[in-house]
Write a protein that holds these residues in place. Structure first.
Motif, PDB file in Angstrom:
ATOM      1  N   GLN A   1     -40.013-124.281  40.796  1.00  0.00           N
ATOM      2  CA  GLN A   1     -39.477-124.503  42.137  1.00  0.00           C
ATOM      3  C   GLN A   1     -38.127-123.801  42.212  1.00  0.00           C
ATOM      4  OE1 GLN A   1     -39.143-128.635  43.124  1.00  0.00           O
ATOM      5  NE2 GLN A   1     -37.298-128.945  41.947  1.00  0.00           N
TER       6      GLN A   1
ATOM      7  N   GLU B   1     -28.753-128.457  48.514  1.00  0.00           N
ATOM      8  CA  GLU B   1     -29.756-127.414  48.276  1.00  0.00           C
ATOM      9  C   GLU B   1     -31.119-127.819  48.830  1.00  0.00           C
ATOM     10  OE1 GLU B   1     -29.257-124.408  46.975  1.00  0.00           O
ATOM     11  OE2 GLU B   1     -27.165-124.764  46.468  1.00  0.00           O
TER      12      GLU B   1
ATOM     13  N   ASN C   1     -34.602-122.709  44.897  1.00  0.00           N
ATOM     14  CA  ASN C   1     -33.931-122.935  46.166  1.00  0.00           C
ATOM     15  C   ASN C   1     -34.051-121.682  47.024  1.00  0.00           C
ATOM     16  OD1 ASN C   1     -31.749-121.152  45.668  1.00  0.00           O
ATOM     17  ND2 ASN C   1     -30.594-122.755  44.652  1.00  0.00           N
TER      18      ASN C   1
ATOM     19  N   TYR D   1     -35.037-127.012  48.038  1.00  0.00           N
ATOM     20  CA  TYR D   1     -35.909-126.426  47.033  1.00  0.00           C
ATOM     21  C   TYR D   1     -37.336-126.300  47.559  1.00  0.00           C
ATOM     22  CZ  TYR D   1     -32.287-126.754  43.526  1.00  0.00           C
ATOM     23  OH  TYR D   1     -31.125-126.586  42.820  1.00  0.00           O
TER      24      TYR D   1
END
Length: 104
Positions: free
Chosen positions: A25, A63, A27, A65
């Motif tokens: 994953q 963030e 960002n 993600y």
């Protein structure tokens, strides 16, 4: 606009994004940094992938993600599999035909 997985994977950039997310994953900034196009262009690709359900975005602090939705990717796999079986059968038939022709 209603989008489906096949519209999304039609674009090579979106396929690359899915491939990157399959490994880990990431960002949004990390994804954008991997491409030589503008951030708004990558954001548009991410939006399309999200709209059709191929990826999901999770907010973690400041963030965001992205991660793949494997259930939706399975739709693509199932569709491709039917054609793999079809072509394997056709190529097996051709191989058998050619083997018979060589036996003459």
């Amino acid at each position: 606009m209603r989008r489906d997985v096949f519209q999304a994977i039609a674009d090579p950039t979106r396929r690359q994004i899915i491939g990157m997310l399959a490994a880990e994953q990431m960002n949004l900034n990390a994804i954008a940094d991997k491409f030589d196009v503008s951030r708004p262009a990558i954001s548009k690709h991410i939006k399309i992938l999200t709209e059709c359900g191929l990826i999901s975005i999770k907010q973690e602090g400041r963030e965001r993600y992205c991660r793949p939705n494997y259930k939706k990717l399975k739709e693509v796999s199932i569709w491709v599999e039917q054609y793999r079986k079809f072509w394997n059968a056709k190529l097996d038939d051709l191989e058998n035909f050619l083997a018979l022709d060589n036996d003459k």
